[in-house]
Design a protein around this motif. Sequence first.
Motif, PDB file in Angstrom:
ATOM      1  N   VAL A  20       1.083  -1.250   0.162  1.00  0.00           N
ATOM      2  CA  VAL A  20       0.093  -0.011  -0.072  1.00  0.00           C
ATOM      3  C   VAL A  20       0.900   1.175  -0.041  1.00  0.00           C
ATOM      4  O   VAL A  20       0.594   2.237  -0.766  1.00  0.00           O
ATOM      5  CB  VAL A  20      -0.928  -0.027   1.010  1.00  0.00           C
ATOM      6  N   SER A  21       2.024   1.157   0.744  1.00  0.00           N
ATOM      7  CA  SER A  21       2.901   2.333   0.844  1.00  0.00           C
ATOM      8  C   SER A  21       3.588   2.561  -0.483  1.00  0.00           C
ATOM      9  O   SER A  21       3.656   3.550  -0.902  1.00  0.00           O
ATOM     10  CB  SER A  21       4.087   2.112   1.861  1.00  0.00           C
ATOM     11  N   LYS A  22       3.857   1.243  -1.210  1.00  0.00           N
ATOM     12  CA  LYS A  22       4.382   1.668  -2.708  1.00  0.00           C
ATOM     13  C   LYS A  22       3.501   2.281  -3.531  1.00  0.00           C
ATOM     14  O   LYS A  22       3.929   3.213  -4.344  1.00  0.00           O
ATOM     15  CB  LYS A  22       4.908   0.079  -2.956  1.00  0.00           C
ATOM     16  N   VAL A  23       2.162   1.975  -3.498  1.00  0.00           N
ATOM     17  CA  VAL A  23       1.376   2.566  -4.403  1.00  0.00           C
ATOM     18  C   VAL A  23       1.238   4.207  -4.007  1.00  0.00           C
ATOM     19  O   VAL A  23       1.298   4.914  -5.066  1.00  0.00           O
ATOM     20  CB  VAL A  23      -0.243   1.990  -4.210  1.00  0.00           C
ATOM     21  N   ALA A  24       1.353   4.443  -2.824  1.00  0.00           N
ATOM     22  CA  ALA A  24       1.190   5.906  -2.474  1.00  0.00           C
ATOM     23  C   ALA A  24       2.619   6.675  -3.115  1.00  0.00           C
ATOM     24  O   ALA A  24       2.553   7.770  -3.579  1.00  0.00           O
ATOM     25  CB  ALA A  24       1.193   6.251  -1.002  1.00  0.00           C
ATOM     26  N   SER A  25       3.697   6.022  -2.789  1.00  0.00           N
ATOM     27  CA  SER A  25       4.865   6.510  -3.385  1.00  0.00           C
ATOM     28  C   SER A  25       5.187   6.778  -4.887  1.00  0.00           C
ATOM     29  O   SER A  25       5.482   7.844  -5.391  1.00  0.00           O
ATOM     30  CB  SER A  25       6.267   5.556  -3.089  1.00  0.00           C
ATOM     31  N   LYS A  26       4.475   5.793  -5.613  1.00  0.00           N
ATOM     32  CA  LYS A  26       4.372   5.958  -7.093  1.00  0.00           C
ATOM     33  C   LYS A  26       3.568   6.868  -7.395  1.00  0.00           C
ATOM     34  O   LYS A  26       3.815   7.860  -8.080  1.00  0.00           O
ATOM     35  CB  LYS A  26       3.988   4.615  -7.637  1.00  0.00           C
ATOM     36  N   ALA A  27       2.430   7.196  -6.793  1.00  0.00           N
ATOM     37  CA  ALA A  27       1.309   8.099  -7.034  1.00  0.00           C
ATOM     38  C   ALA A  27       1.927   9.556  -7.068  1.00  0.00           C
ATOM     39  O   ALA A  27       1.844  10.525  -7.881  1.00  0.00           O
ATOM     40  CB  ALA A  27       0.389   7.902  -6.404  1.00  0.00           C
ATOM     41  N   TYR A  28       2.455   9.795  -6.019  1.00  0.00           N
ATOM     42  CA  TYR A  28       3.131  10.863  -5.323  1.00  0.00           C
ATOM     43  C   TYR A  28       4.368  11.284  -6.224  1.00  0.00           C
ATOM     44  O   TYR A  28       4.581  12.680  -6.693  1.00  0.00           O
ATOM     45  CB  TYR A  28       3.514  11.195  -3.848  1.00  0.00           C
ATOM     46  N   ALA A  29       5.140  10.142  -6.583  1.00  0.00           N
ATOM     47  CA  ALA A  29       6.181  10.699  -7.406  1.00  0.00           C
ATOM     48  C   ALA A  29       5.827  11.251  -8.955  1.00  0.00           C
ATOM     49  O   ALA A  29       6.566  11.904  -9.461  1.00  0.00           O
ATOM     50  CB  ALA A  29       7.369   9.255  -7.574  1.00  0.00           C
ATOM     51  N   ASP A  30       4.751  10.223  -9.435  1.00  0.00           N
ATOM     52  CA  ASP A  30       4.422  10.535 -11.078  1.00  0.00           C
ATOM     53  C   ASP A  30       3.738  12.114 -10.860  1.00  0.00           C
ATOM     54  O   ASP A  30       4.044  12.688 -11.742  1.00  0.00           O
ATOM     55  CB  ASP A  30       3.193   9.768 -11.111  1.00  0.00           C
ATOM     56  N   ALA A  31       3.138  12.466  -9.708  1.00  0.00           N
ATOM     57  CA  ALA A  31       2.595  13.861  -9.512  1.00  0.00           C
ATOM     58  C   ALA A  31       3.548  14.902  -9.827  1.00  0.00           C
ATOM     59  O   ALA A  31       3.559  15.874 -10.152  1.00  0.00           O
ATOM     60  CB  ALA A  31       1.603  13.837  -8.469  1.00  0.00           C
ATOM     61  N   GLU A  32       4.582  14.595  -8.909  1.00  0.00           N
ATOM     62  CA  GLU A  32       5.658  15.568  -8.744  1.00  0.00           C
ATOM     63  C   GLU A  32       6.347  15.668 -10.035  1.00  0.00           C
ATOM     64  O   GLU A  32       6.967  16.861 -10.511  1.00  0.00           O
ATOM     65  CB  GLU A  32       6.576  14.897  -7.639  1.00  0.00           C
ATOM     66  N   ASN A  33       6.790  14.384 -10.693  1.00  0.00           N
ATOM     67  CA  ASN A  33       7.331  14.573 -12.073  1.00  0.00           C
ATOM     68  C   ASN A  33       6.505  15.418 -13.183  1.00  0.00           C
ATOM     69  O   ASN A  33       7.162  16.085 -14.056  1.00  0.00           O
ATOM     70  CB  ASN A  33       7.760  13.173 -12.418  1.00  0.00           C
ATOM     71  N   TYR A  34       5.169  15.199 -13.029  1.00  0.00           N
ATOM     72  CA  TYR A  34       4.477  15.781 -13.875  1.00  0.00           C
ATOM     73  C   TYR A  34       4.624  17.251 -13.969  1.00  0.00           C
ATOM     74  O   TYR A  34       4.586  18.079 -14.635  1.00  0.00           O
ATOM     75  CB  TYR A  34       2.963  15.230 -13.562  1.00  0.00           C
ATOM     76  N   ILE A  35       4.429  17.876 -12.575  1.00  0.00           N
ATOM     77  CA  ILE A  35       4.520  19.274 -12.132  1.00  0.00           C
ATOM     78  C   ILE A  35       5.808  19.675 -12.447  1.00  0.00           C
ATOM     79  O   ILE A  35       6.096  21.014 -12.966  1.00  0.00           O
ATOM     80  CB  ILE A  35       3.979  19.348 -11.005  1.00  0.00           C
ATOM     81  N   ALA A  36       6.629  19.019 -12.280  1.00  0.00           N
ATOM     82  CA  ALA A  36       8.211  19.468 -12.398  1.00  0.00           C
ATOM     83  C   ALA A  36       8.692  19.905 -13.818  1.00  0.00           C
ATOM     84  O   ALA A  36       9.440  20.745 -13.887  1.00  0.00           O
ATOM     85  CB  ALA A  36       9.287  18.757 -11.975  1.00  0.00           C
ATOM     86  N   SER A  37       7.896  19.397 -14.739  1.00  0.00           N
ATOM     87  CA  SER A  37       8.194  19.752 -16.118  1.00  0.00           C
ATOM     88  C   SER A  37       6.988  20.281 -16.720  1.00  0.00           C
ATOM     89  O   SER A  37       7.195  20.563 -18.390  1.00  0.00           O
ATOM     90  CB  SER A  37       8.472  18.314 -16.940  1.00  0.00           C
ATOM     91  N   TYR A  38       6.036  21.139 -16.067  1.00  0.00           N
ATOM     92  CA  TYR A  38       4.999  21.831 -16.658  1.00  0.00           C
ATOM     93  C   TYR A  38       5.358  23.325 -16.898  1.00  0.00           C
ATOM     94  O   TYR A  38       5.110  24.018 -15.929  1.00  0.00           O
ATOM     95  CB  TYR A  38       3.882  21.678 -15.687  1.00  0.00           C
TER      96      TYR A  38
END
Length: 683
Positions: A199-217
């Motif tokens: 469950v923790s790994k799912v959260a880590s991936k979701a937050y990392a994907d969101a961070e990467n999306y924003i970092a290149s916007y």
Amino acid sequence: MNRMMKKGVIDILAALCAVSCGTDGGKTRDAAGVSPVSEKTITTLVSQISSPDPALMEKGIRQCASLWRDEDGTEEEFASFVAANYVADPEQKFELFMKLSKANETIQGACNQLMVDLQKPTVLAGPQPGTVDYIFSEYSPYSHLSDDMFQNRIAFITALNFPFFTLEEKNSLGKDWSRLEWAYSRMGDLYTSRVPSEVSKVASKAYADAENYIASYNIMMGHVLTEDGRRLFPEDMCLLSHWNLRDEIKSNYADLPDAPEKQEMIYKIFERIVTQEIPEIVINNPEYDWAPYSNKVWKDGAPVDAEPEGERRYQRILDSFHAELLADPFHPGMPTGIQRNFEGGMEVSAEEIEKLFVDLISSPQVKMVASVIRERLGRELRPFDIWYDGFKSRASISEESLSAITRERYPSPEAFEKGMPQMLQQLGFDKDRAEYISDKITVEGARGSGHAWGTMGRGYNSFLRTRIGADGMDYKGYNIAVHEFGHNVEQTLDTYDIDYYALAGVPNTAFTETLAFIFQKRDLKLLGFDSQVDDNTTLDIFWGMYEIMGVSLVDMYTWRWLYEHPKATAAELRDNCLRIAREVWNTYYEPVLGCPDSPILAVYSHMVNSPMYLPNYPYGHIVEYQIEEFLSRLPDPDDIASEIDRIWCLGRLTPNAWMNEAVGSDVSTEPILSAVSRILGKQ
């Protein structure tokens, strides 16, 4: 600007909620399963074990029992474990506490540093990250840590001897606690439920994907066209959404060419982003020209068909929501991400936060300040005037001249790092103290707008990530970097200089934002300009509260809607997020700024990459003003170093306990509302 990396780490490591204990055939239970420990065994243990504090002992036994599972052993094995590991003697308990503290600091410091190193390719300036870089950036060494601590029984030893206290208990009992008792209570926060590593790994991936999306916007402003084909911005200007775009609006309150037209253009860009009508091919892409008003796109002068971004922004929010849903069953005392964020993470209820915000944004003082802004601008207000920057001292200084200074002074991250001791000395720190703090902060060039990543243990540095162009640090970047510097100073003081590691940190992330704001308000002073916190500063803080409180309410109401509609699609989330933004605007902002149905309050990137983090900003502004008011009463208001040292070494008390220690009062909007009335009453 700090997106509080420390917050996400701690949230994954430890459940910030109380375990709700009930009965099932005489056995304690929580959402992760039924404990084999019966009520009879608990009462027997309570009656047989001697303790100087029987009530606290029973609390620890019950919490430990609620976490015990069949795989941990039989009921008899539980009883043997408790008898062998409960520590009654105060001196031996302190010795256990210090051993646990040292081990926790070792583990957390090393795990945090591992995350720092693995994420560098995706967050630092440099070559475009590859697939492997993004995979490693999603890895969290914390994913299995909680499981490991239950398997080796450290979690049970901790819960047994340092039981969890609810927020209500901390607020009531904490008034009479010593520092050590506070530290014991924080040790008890570590293990209150059992969240599986998957469950923790799912959260880590979701937050990392969101961070990467924003970092290149990024929006390539040199390729943004007016309807008649003009380019208002420099050819090489690249602005990250939302932060840099917002700051460009702020900079154009100075007397600059085409300033009003630039502000209107950015406002239109914001509308296209939040509605997801923005053509996907113009994001972070200099190959296309784009006219935001007509939403047309050209390449090499020829028109091209361009698909809108669609729902990508809202899918990122939805992924984070689904991660929280997965975790919900393992937090029976706080079974929603909303409760965990506010009552757990912020240690303030969502209802209390909402009331604080609504009281201020609906106050008559808002219209009073708006009238001053309207008079200064000489026109009717527009929606983007929520970012009015004219109360700051720098409003009379052109950004171009400020950027000339910052580019020369800070051509590289290394130059900014080298300049930090001098900045601290300008705030009143002596040379040795300034160097002591600065030596524990590393400055690096950021891919995005920048952030502060705190240390989690002595022996490791905090990191200040800031965006610096090829020709040096412009004023926007400098202003953000000074904000992040404030975060790093907090992160250093309350880790390296704290009396007990269990108290390391601040009550919630609003309190690290407070010191960041205090630094940011003095950015001109650090450049050598005469600058002070005066009536204009108070009005600036108030107007900043007005802006960010509305944004925060949109974030909060959106998550409330998600929990009411857990099967929503990204398109449905988009439509309802925009509906909520427009309703909040029409209720609290349209009467002041006009433009019915503006969706502008949904533009903040934090809604995407830091779920429900936004309320920390206005809450931090409230705390900031109370601290600033306190500092203004010092014999020398410019010499604030000793108070920074004292206040930010209070550590992780609850918000009101911290505020009472810092300035002698609870967290409240009343001081700034009264100050605004006093200031404008003089005019």
